[in-house]
Design a protein around this motif. Sequence first.
Motif, short mmCIF file in Angstrom:
data_model
loop_
_atom_site.label_atom_id
_atom_site.label_comp_id
_atom_site.label_asym_id
_atom_site.label_seq_id
_atom_site.Cartn_x
_atom_site.Cartn_y
_atom_site.Cartn_z
N CYS A 19 -24.73 -9.31 82.42
CA CYS A 19 -24.07 -8.63 83.54
C CYS A 19 -24.27 -9.41 84.84
O CYS A 19 -23.34 -9.52 85.65
N CYS B 50 -22.51 -6.13 75.98
CA CYS B 50 -22.68 -4.70 76.28
C CYS B 50 -22.55 -3.85 75.02
O CYS B 50 -23.24 -2.84 74.86
N HIS C 210 -31.40 -5.97 84.87
CA HIS C 210 -32.04 -5.91 83.56
C HIS C 210 -31.17 -6.44 82.42
O HIS C 210 -31.57 -6.37 81.26
N MET C 211 -29.99 -6.97 82.75
CA MET C 211 -29.12 -7.55 81.72
C MET C 211 -28.54 -8.87 82.25
O MET C 211 -27.70 -8.86 83.15
N LYS D 285 -24.59 -3.52 89.00
CA LYS D 285 -25.41 -2.32 88.75
C LYS D 285 -26.39 -2.55 87.60
O LYS D 285 -27.44 -1.91 87.53
N HIS D 286 -26.03 -3.43 86.67
CA HIS D 286 -26.83 -3.67 85.47
C HIS D 286 -27.51 -5.03 85.49
O HIS D 286 -28.30 -5.34 84.60
N CYS E 23 -18.58 -0.64 82.20
CA CYS E 23 -18.73 -2.08 82.30
C CYS E 23 -17.83 -2.78 81.28
O CYS E 23 -17.12 -3.73 81.61
N MET F 68 -22.73 1.84 78.94
CA MET F 68 -22.06 0.60 79.31
C MET F 68 -20.54 0.69 79.22
O MET F 68 -19.84 -0.30 79.44
N GLU G 23 -25.79 -3.41 73.27
CA GLU G 23 -26.88 -2.69 73.95
C GLU G 23 -27.19 -1.39 73.21
O GLU G 23 -26.32 -0.82 72.54
N GLU H 182 -19.46 -3.45 89.36
CA GLU H 182 -19.98 -2.73 88.20
C GLU H 182 -21.09 -3.53 87.51
O GLU H 182 -22.14 -2.99 87.18
N CYS H 183 -20.86 -4.80 87.31
CA CYS H 183 -21.85 -5.62 86.61
C CYS H 183 -23.14 -5.76 87.43
O CYS H 183 -24.22 -5.84 86.85
N CYS I 274 -19.78 -10.72 78.47
CA CYS I 274 -20.45 -9.51 78.96
C CYS I 274 -20.03 -8.29 78.13
O CYS I 274 -20.88 -7.51 77.70
#
Length: 111
Positions: free
Chosen positions: A91, A26, A87-88, A83-84, A38, A35, A29, A80-81, A22
């Motif tokens: 994560c 990140c 779309h990821m 939250k993303h 994260c 990020m 990205e 935290e992960c 991850c």
Amino acid sequence: MHAQNQALLDALNACIAACEHCASSCLQEEDVKMMARCISIDRDCADICAITARFVARGSEHAAHLMKECAEICKACGDECEKHGAHMAHCKECAEACRRCEQACRQGVAA
């Protein structure tokens, strides 16, 4: 090795791999700055999981203390992960590994 310890070690090692993947993903990205949190917590989580795995594997009297801390950091990383995660994929996968590891550590402390 006791089956419960092996399950805990498996969860810890899976979490290490997911967090490292991850964090690396990140960094690729487009908006790396977004990020930063994260990436930071991924690294912390991977490190606490690694040291916890070592203490569990050797049967250290301090393993339970580390499992408590590891569960807390896995929870924070999972939060935290998540939250993303919509779309990821990296994560989302990391959040899932963190949740499994958090649960395994909490069960290890309770045993």
